[in-house]
Design an enzyme around this catalytic site. Sequence first.
Site, PDB file in Angstrom:
ATOM      1  N   SER A   1      -9.145   3.422  -5.440  1.00  0.00           N
ATOM      2  CA  SER A   1      -8.287   2.297  -5.794  1.00  0.00           C
ATOM      3  C   SER A   1      -7.634   1.684  -4.557  1.00  0.00           C
ATOM      4  CB  SER A   1      -7.206   2.768  -6.770  1.00  0.00           C
ATOM      5  OG  SER A   1      -6.571   3.929  -6.255  1.00  0.00           O
TER       6      SER A   1
ATOM      7  N   CYS B   1       0.404   3.283   3.470  1.00  0.00           N
ATOM      8  CA  CYS B   1       0.780   2.754   4.786  1.00  0.00           C
ATOM      9  C   CYS B   1       2.100   3.384   5.259  1.00  0.00           C
ATOM     10  CB  CYS B   1       0.918   1.234   4.721  1.00  0.00           C
ATOM     11  SG  CYS B   1      -0.643   0.352   4.987  1.00  0.00           S
TER      12      CYS B   1
ATOM     13  N   ASP C   1       0.989  12.856  -5.441  1.00  0.00           N
ATOM     14  CA  ASP C   1       2.036  12.568  -6.431  1.00  0.00           C
ATOM     15  C   ASP C   1       1.485  12.636  -7.858  1.00  0.00           C
ATOM     16  OD1 ASP C   1       4.024  11.982  -4.412  1.00  0.00           O
ATOM     17  OD2 ASP C   1       2.955  10.111  -4.056  1.00  0.00           O
TER      18      ASP C   1
ATOM     19  N   GLN D   1      -8.968  13.271  -0.106  1.00  0.00           N
ATOM     20  CA  GLN D   1      -8.197  14.174  -0.960  1.00  0.00           C
ATOM     21  C   GLN D   1      -8.651  15.602  -0.709  1.00  0.00           C
ATOM     22  OE1 GLN D   1      -7.760  12.977  -5.085  1.00  0.00           O
ATOM     23  NE2 GLN D   1      -8.949  11.147  -4.647  1.00  0.00           N
TER      24      GLN D   1
ATOM     25  N   CYS E   1       0.839  -1.207   0.000  1.00  0.00           N
ATOM     26  CA  CYS E   1       0.000   0.000   0.000  1.00  0.00           C
ATOM     27  C   CYS E   1       0.873   1.257   0.000  1.00  0.00           C
ATOM     28  CB  CYS E   1      -0.914  -0.011   1.228  1.00  0.00           C
ATOM     29  SG  CYS E   1      -1.755   1.555   1.493  1.00  0.00           S
TER      30      CYS E   1
ATOM     31  N   GLN F   1     -33.262  11.237 -11.985  1.00  0.00           N
ATOM     32  CA  GLN F   1     -34.532  10.576 -11.676  1.00  0.00           C
ATOM     33  C   GLN F   1     -34.283   9.586 -10.559  1.00  0.00           C
ATOM     34  OE1 GLN F   1     -35.227   7.113 -12.444  1.00  0.00           O
ATOM     35  NE2 GLN F   1     -37.362   7.186 -11.819  1.00  0.00           N
TER      36      GLN F   1
ATOM     37  N   HIS G   1      -8.459   7.393   3.729  1.00  0.00           N
ATOM     38  CA  HIS G   1      -7.825   8.661   3.359  1.00  0.00           C
ATOM     39  C   HIS G   1      -8.818   9.537   2.611  1.00  0.00           C
ATOM     40  CE1 HIS G   1      -7.589   6.499  -0.495  1.00  0.00           C
ATOM     41  NE2 HIS G   1      -7.332   7.657  -1.088  1.00  0.00           N
TER      42      HIS G   1
ATOM     43  N   HIS H   1      -4.301   0.312   7.955  1.00  0.00           N
ATOM     44  CA  HIS H   1      -4.776   0.069   6.592  1.00  0.00           C
ATOM     45  C   HIS H   1      -6.220  -0.441   6.566  1.00  0.00           C
ATOM     46  CE1 HIS H   1      -4.141  -0.956   2.320  1.00  0.00           C
ATOM     47  NE2 HIS H   1      -4.802  -2.081   2.562  1.00  0.00           N
TER      48      HIS H   1
ATOM     49  N   ASN I   1     -13.560   9.497  -1.552  1.00  0.00           N
ATOM     50  CA  ASN I   1     -14.195   8.447  -2.338  1.00  0.00           C
ATOM     51  C   ASN I   1     -13.965   7.146  -1.613  1.00  0.00           C
ATOM     52  OD1 ASN I   1     -15.117  10.015  -4.528  1.00  0.00           O
ATOM     53  ND2 ASN I   1     -13.057  10.035  -5.393  1.00  0.00           N
TER      54      ASN I   1
ATOM     55  N   HIS J   1      -7.069   1.958   2.054  1.00  0.00           N
ATOM     56  CA  HIS J   1      -6.500   2.682   3.207  1.00  0.00           C
ATOM     57  C   HIS J   1      -7.327   3.954   3.465  1.00  0.00           C
ATOM     58  CE1 HIS J   1      -2.781   3.243   5.727  1.00  0.00           C
ATOM     59  NE2 HIS J   1      -3.477   4.349   5.963  1.00  0.00           N
TER      60      HIS J   1
HETATM   61 ZN   LIG Z   1      -2.381   1.140   3.691  1.00  0.00          ZN
END
Ligand SMILES: [Zn+2]
Length: 349
Positions: A172, A64, A87, A179, A61, A334, A177, A124, A164, A175
């Site tokens: 994806s 992590c 990144d 943004q 990950c 709808q 987190h 994680h 998300n 973990h």
């Molecule tokens: Zn992780």
Amino acid sequence: MLHSAARYYGIVLDWKKEPHRRFNPLTREWLLVSPHRTARPWQGQTEEIPVVRQPEYDPQCYLCPGNGRAGGKRNPVYTSTFVFDNDFAAMKPDTPLDRFEQDGLLLAAGEPGVCRVVCFSPRHDLTVANMELPDLRRVVDVWVEQFGELGAMPLVNHVQILENRGPMMGASNPHPHCQIWSNHSIPNEVGKETASQRDWLAQKGSCLLCDYARLEQANRERIVDENSDFLALVPFWAIWPFEIMLLAKRHMTDIDGLTDRERDSLADILKRTTARYDRLFNVSFPYSFGFHQRPTDGESHQEWHLHAHFFPPLLRSATVRKFLVGYEMLCEPQRDITAESAAERLRSV
Ligand SMILES: [Zn+2]
Ligand SMILES: [Zn+2]
Ligand SMILES: [Zn+2]
């Protein structure tokens, strides 16, 4: 009140059974509600998906502690929260503000911005729903710090904090987190909500969402949960089946206005709401979540009322989701189940 407003050729519309449109006063857009369709037989899949247990630490990950990231950097061995510049940022701070225009048809403008990632925990395997309250409170503190720091940058006029959750929403990495996208322009949705709240204040002399919170507290039909400082409700104009809006009970324009107690209350309502979602279909519930608050363009924006949106895609089970396709893409959103019946379902779990 809606009953009398819905009078049409002398017939009172039963808006819990008949097709109708509802108005979103924040975006000033309409959506179509078709509650009669919930009676139609459902033939799709409804099986439960197996729970994938995550390890506390995943050596693969990139979020992590101590692990290398794709950009070549290495995470510190952090023990609570961890913030870093994305990144693969969608925007860069040094982009020039040049504009391009041709015949009023082709229009483009450079968009500088700063994109960050906030890890909620070194663990994680956690989600907002199963984090401890003091740790979630630390996340709230980081959001307030980041809103202040990024919002103070001359190039930044809007700060979007968003999460998300789950592969269904394109996350994806499991973990925990979020943004933060902060940039020069006011994005579309925030622009609409700014204009509607500004006009409401100018015309009525009150705050749109203070007025709305008062109405919902008197009616209670769409309220899912609450604590001393926040309401969790399915808005009257919800598009997603189990959409929830978190509303600060007190008027404030942004998360920097939260008192010490209100920061704890925000952590509490986030945990309660996400845990409730998880109980609905017995699955780690996917969603997109984010705060809406005042732009950081130097104006006070007293019209703005701090709130957050949960947009979850699931409709009937852990595997049956709603799609915004066809009519929604070409015309307007709808939904089938009403906001009121969604709120009732959510209250019951
Ligand atoms: Zn992780
Ligand atoms: Zn308000
Ligand atoms: Zn909003």
